[in-house]
Design a protein around this motif. Structure first.
Motif, mmCIF file in Angstrom:
data_model
loop_
_atom_site.group_PDB
_atom_site.id
_atom_site.type_symbol
_atom_site.label_atom_id
_atom_site.label_comp_id
_atom_site.label_asym_id
_atom_site.label_seq_id
_atom_site.Cartn_x
_atom_site.Cartn_y
_atom_site.Cartn_z
ATOM 1 N N ARG A 118 -7.315 15.337 78.783
ATOM 2 C CA ARG A 118 -7.360 15.067 77.265
ATOM 3 C C ARG A 118 -8.719 14.847 76.741
ATOM 4 N NH1 ARG A 118 -3.266 17.280 78.138
ATOM 5 N NH2 ARG A 118 -1.291 16.555 77.822
ATOM 6 N N ASN A 142 -4.912 20.643 88.321
ATOM 7 C CA ASN A 142 -5.367 21.970 87.759
ATOM 8 C C ASN A 142 -6.492 22.420 88.093
ATOM 9 O OD1 ASN A 142 -2.450 22.576 86.389
ATOM 10 N ND2 ASN A 142 -3.130 20.632 85.456
ATOM 11 N N ASP A 189 0.948 28.054 89.561
ATOM 12 C CA ASP A 189 1.515 27.380 88.292
ATOM 13 C C ASP A 189 1.927 28.527 87.463
ATOM 14 O OD1 ASP A 189 1.693 25.483 86.485
ATOM 15 O OD2 ASP A 189 -0.175 24.612 86.470
ATOM 16 N N GLU A 201 13.446 19.835 79.384
ATOM 17 C CA GLU A 201 13.471 18.899 78.176
ATOM 18 C C GLU A 201 15.021 18.501 77.858
ATOM 19 O OE1 GLU A 201 11.811 21.194 74.918
ATOM 20 O OE2 GLU A 201 9.911 20.897 75.701
ATOM 21 N N PHE A 227 9.453 16.927 79.654
ATOM 22 C CA PHE A 227 9.496 15.725 78.650
ATOM 23 C C PHE A 227 10.963 15.099 78.663
ATOM 24 C CE2 PHE A 227 6.705 18.335 75.423
ATOM 25 C CZ PHE A 227 5.634 18.156 76.278
#
Ligand code: C2E
Ligand code: MG
Ligand code: MG
Ligand code: MG
Length: 292
Positions: free
Chosen positions: A63, A118, A180, A240, A259
């Motif tokens: 981030r 990652n 991935d 989700e 999520f």
């Protein structure tokens, strides 16, 4: 200066190009400054067992916070860092931060939770990734298997021989490797069965409509069967809705992430949401600590 260097003939199309080049240079300079100023942060998103949703690992997601409270998404600057060579420094920072996180988990009595990192092409191809991870594991006193690595297929395609060698070294060190975004690349089945990889992460694209669309379901079923046939663990990313979780559970997927269970968050929030006892209670084991 590109415009100045070009002759008149070149200059006719250079302005548009130099615009893009200038933007890239400006962004690269911003990333370099952000590294110096330690502006980057890691957020974490748990990977959970399908059956009881107990967390088995947390994935590090980079981030870059902005003054307005938002953040620049990693895919907006990581590809650029690949081209400018900054990925080395950025990747080293991420790995060190991941090792720090693994040490924090161990200190908090949760060394059952691995930390997944990652790794992009520039980090994998040009560098001694196994050595870098081993040095960090030694420095932080990490148990074998504390760090996992996530790679996309394209990362392996660049230099297949080097990739195989690096994967084998990681495996010897006890570093689990996940492919991935699996299903979006071009791996052939025969290539896959030879690959020293432990885990396949089914791309969100296939998971999105797995419980609603026959084609998505067929692809996921095939990927799960393929992975299991060569002894791999299957993770579904981007879960989700409860319907997706149910489908994945009924169709033998091993782990889930998304999520529905967790948003990527800073360490403290993620740690609080790991649900130390929740998973074990659901699995029918006695909690380690008496309830407060
Ligand atoms: P990825 O490794 O496949 O990570 C999953 C992405 O999906 C993350 O986006 C995550 O926030 C998002 N996601 C997770 N669950 C859900 C869900 O239920 N629904 C939806 N719609 N999205 C979900 P993010 O954080 O923007 O990262 C994007 C990509 O950037 C990552 O894809 C990874 O390839 C790359 N990346 C992130 N951090 C790093 C890093 O430290 N180093 C490198 N080299 N690449 C990184
Ligand atoms: Mg990932
Ligand atoms: Mg992924
Ligand atoms: Mg993805």
């Amino acid at each position: 200066h590109l415009v100045e260097r070009g002759g008149t003939e070149v200059a006719r199309y250079v302005p548009a190009m130099s615009e893009e080049v200038n933007q890239r240079l400006a962004m690269t300079a911003r990333v370099r400054r952000a590294l110096e100023r330690r502006e980057f942060r890691l957020h974490f998103q748990p990977i959970r067992r399908v059956a009881d949703t107990a967390a088995v690992a947390i994935e590090c997601l980079l981030r870059w916070p902005q003054p307005d409270g938002g953040f620049v998404p990693p895919l907006a600057f990581i590809p650029l860092c690949e081209r400018s060579g900054l990925i080395g420094e950025l990747g080293r920072w991420v790995l060190r931060e991941a090792a720090t996180t693994a040490a924090r988990l161990a200190a908090a009595g949760r060394d059952d939770i691995a930390v997944a990192v990652n790794v992009s092409a520039g980090q994998f191809a040009g560098r001694d990734l196994p050595g870098e991870i081993q040095r960090l594991a030694d420095e932080f006193g990490l148990r074998r298997g504390a760090l996992h690595v996530e790679l996309t297929e394209s990362v392996l395609m660049d230099r297949p021989d080097h990739a195989m060698d690096t994967l084998r070294r990681l495996q010897r060190q006890g570093v689990r490797v996940a492919l991935d975004d699996f299903g979006t690349g071009y791996s052939s089945m025969s290539y896959l069965s030879d690959l020293p990889v432990d885990t396949l992460k089914i791309d969100r694209m296939f998971v999105a409509r797995v419980d609603a669309d026959a084609r998505s379901a067929a692809i996921c079923r095939a990927l799960i069967a393929l992975g299991h046939s060569v002894g791999m663990t299957l993770v579904a990313e981007g879960v989700e809705h409860a319907g997706q979780h149910r489908w994945l559970s009924e169709n033998g997927c091993d782990q889930v992430q998304g999520f529905l269970f967790d948003r990527p968050q800073p360490f403290d929030e993620t740690f609080a949401a790991l649900g130390g006892q929740r998973g074990r209670e659901l699995a029918g084991e006695a909690p380690a600590d008496p309830a407060p």
